[in-house]
Design an enzyme around this catalytic site. Sequence first.
Site, short mmCIF file in Angstrom:
data_model
loop_
_atom_site.label_atom_id
_atom_site.label_comp_id
_atom_site.label_asym_id
_atom_site.label_seq_id
_atom_site.Cartn_x
_atom_site.Cartn_y
_atom_site.Cartn_z
N LYS A 93 -9.84 -7.19 -1.07
CA LYS A 93 -9.78 -6.51 -2.37
C LYS A 93 -11.15 -6.64 -3.03
O LYS A 93 -11.89 -7.58 -2.74
CB LYS A 93 -8.72 -7.18 -3.25
CG LYS A 93 -8.16 -6.31 -4.33
CD LYS A 93 -6.98 -5.48 -3.88
CE LYS A 93 -6.50 -4.58 -5.00
NZ LYS A 93 -5.38 -3.73 -4.59
N VAL A 194 7.08 5.51 -15.78
CA VAL A 194 7.20 6.76 -15.01
C VAL A 194 5.81 7.41 -14.87
O VAL A 194 5.58 8.54 -15.27
CB VAL A 194 8.24 7.74 -15.63
CG1 VAL A 194 9.63 7.38 -15.18
CG2 VAL A 194 8.13 7.79 -17.14
N GLY A 195 4.90 6.63 -14.27
CA GLY A 195 3.55 7.14 -13.98
C GLY A 195 3.55 7.81 -12.62
O GLY A 195 4.53 8.45 -12.23
N HIS A 196 2.45 7.66 -11.89
CA HIS A 196 2.31 8.34 -10.59
C HIS A 196 3.45 8.00 -9.64
O HIS A 196 4.05 8.88 -9.03
CB HIS A 196 0.97 7.96 -9.95
CG HIS A 196 -0.19 8.56 -10.65
ND1 HIS A 196 -0.92 7.88 -11.60
CD2 HIS A 196 -0.74 9.78 -10.56
CE1 HIS A 196 -1.88 8.67 -12.06
NE2 HIS A 196 -1.80 9.83 -11.45
N VAL A 197 3.75 6.72 -9.49
CA VAL A 197 4.80 6.33 -8.54
C VAL A 197 6.18 6.53 -9.16
O VAL A 197 7.09 7.10 -8.53
CB VAL A 197 4.63 4.85 -8.10
CG1 VAL A 197 5.72 4.49 -7.10
CG2 VAL A 197 3.26 4.62 -7.50
P1 NAD Z 1 0.37 4.55 -13.35
O1 NAD Z 1 -0.68 3.97 -14.21
O2 NAD Z 1 0.26 5.97 -12.91
O3 NAD Z 1 1.79 4.43 -14.07
C1 NAD Z 1 2.20 3.31 -14.77
C2 NAD Z 1 3.09 3.77 -15.90
O4 NAD Z 1 3.63 2.62 -16.52
C3 NAD Z 1 2.34 4.56 -16.98
O5 NAD Z 1 3.06 5.74 -17.30
C4 NAD Z 1 2.30 3.60 -18.17
O6 NAD Z 1 2.34 4.25 -19.42
C5 NAD Z 1 3.55 2.78 -17.92
N1 NAD Z 1 3.53 1.44 -18.54
C6 NAD Z 1 2.49 0.58 -18.66
N2 NAD Z 1 2.88 -0.55 -19.27
C7 NAD Z 1 4.20 -0.41 -19.50
C8 NAD Z 1 5.18 -1.23 -20.10
N3 NAD Z 1 4.88 -2.44 -20.58
N4 NAD Z 1 6.45 -0.77 -20.17
C9 NAD Z 1 6.77 0.45 -19.70
N5 NAD Z 1 5.88 1.29 -19.15
C10 NAD Z 1 4.62 0.86 -19.04
O7 NAD Z 1 0.50 3.56 -12.11
P2 NAD Z 1 1.16 3.87 -10.70
O8 NAD Z 1 0.11 4.33 -9.75
O9 NAD Z 1 2.39 4.70 -10.91
O10 NAD Z 1 1.59 2.41 -10.24
C11 NAD Z 1 2.71 1.77 -10.82
C12 NAD Z 1 2.81 0.34 -10.29
O11 NAD Z 1 2.94 0.36 -8.86
C13 NAD Z 1 1.56 -0.50 -10.57
O12 NAD Z 1 1.97 -1.82 -10.79
C14 NAD Z 1 0.77 -0.44 -9.27
O13 NAD Z 1 -0.05 -1.57 -9.08
C15 NAD Z 1 1.91 -0.41 -8.25
N6 NAD Z 1 1.53 0.23 -6.99
C16 NAD Z 1 1.08 1.51 -6.97
C17 NAD Z 1 0.75 2.12 -5.77
C18 NAD Z 1 0.27 3.55 -5.72
O14 NAD Z 1 0.25 4.13 -4.62
N7 NAD Z 1 -0.07 4.15 -6.84
C19 NAD Z 1 0.88 1.40 -4.55
C20 NAD Z 1 1.37 0.09 -4.60
C21 NAD Z 1 1.69 -0.50 -5.82
#
Ligand code: NAD
Length: 362
Positions: A93, A194-197
């Site tokens: 990392k 409800v972000g990307h994942v």
């Molecule tokens: P993202 O930033 O697109 O979405 C995160 C969402 O969570 C946002 O909409 C944000 O407003 C919301 N959020 C933040 N703090 C919050 C809280 N306290 N309560 C409620 N909502 C909250 O991120 P992502 O890419 O969707 O990833 C989500 C999680 O999954 C992260 O922890 C990331 O490390 C993990 N992850 C992501 C991937 C990937 O492919 N993107 C892969 C492995 C792990």
Amino acid sequence: MKTANSPDTKSKDILSIKKIIVSGHENVVYCEDKDTGLKAIIAIHDTTLGPALGGTRMWNYSSKEDALNDVLRLSRGMTYKAAISGLKLGGGKAVIIGDSKTQKDKKLMCKFGQFVDSLNGRYITAEDVGMSTKDMEYVRSETKHVTGIPESMGGSGDPSPVTAYGVYMGMKAAAQFKWGNNNLKDKRILIQGVGHVGENLLMHLTNEGASVIINDINKEHLSNISKKYNAKIALDENIYDLDIDIYAPCALGATVNPDTISRLKCDIIAGAANNQLADEDRDGKLCLDKGICYAPDFLINAGGLINVYSEINGYDRDHSIQQTREIYETTLEILKKADNEGIPTNDAALKIAKQRISNKNK
Ligand code: NAD
């Protein structure tokens, strides 16, 4: 922070690289560039199974020590995520210290790319928090040891849809284990974030007819997503007290802790967030004691890693999806193993990951 000149980097006279002595990690380097203001740490935890692949995170750390702690913890996690997913990859990392909104530009990312290149492929980078596919394009101009570049350049693009698919598979496996049936129709599922994942997960669950409740700190986004998928909204203060079947943390880490475990009424915890257990030893055991089936995060959120791994040998999306679908069988196997041995599910997953690494060493 104890440092020494790094012996295994090329062009160390041009790039200011210092090796940081850390036990348990193969190589940790501090990279600094006065011109661009770049301050970064790259940590290679273990390359037994292959080159150390892991994203670069840009964050406004309060100190170098904070950044070091984060990169050490994250790189170690990547080793076990790759091993449990059966990938020929090690764990690494990188972190860049600074504000990604105000301090990140093309020059800084290109310089970072030169540091990645100086490690001769033992570390392969990708996107993480504070990074975009555009940034990976800049890194790519300096090194071939980068994944997650845009699809238009032959890369795998945004990994989130594949991550969400893997989480969905892991959730269904947990349902099969807990209820003897993997059908999620009418199951009450809370998605936190409800972000990307999270949005992609919501799409799969909605298609299957689950009754999904969503929560997010971004209220405008929450309202838009709710309308798009006809999902119910839960407000922050009471989400851990809801009457639900599955809790899916898809925002932050450490939301599974003694306070929330005591309040949660669900049978299953299965989500995308990294490091969901605030304390791995304590909270995995608390879930076990309460009869909550915890689908280990580093196992079920590996779809994104599987997707970028595919990019190394020429990206093949169908193959990535197929491999991500296997998260279902792996999760089921691990949940059964944990049950047979009477141990927390995260311990069972870690045990298998460590075994794969030590078998390779023999
Ligand atoms: P993202 O930033 O697109 O979405 C995160 C969402 O969570 C946002 O909409 C944000 O407003 C919301 N959020 C933040 N703090 C919050 C809280 N306290 N309560 C409620 N909502 C909250 O991120 P992502 O890419 O969707 O990833 C989500 C999680 O999954 C992260 O922890 C990331 O490390 C993990 N992850 C992501 C991937 C990937 O492919 N993107 C892969 C492995 C792990």
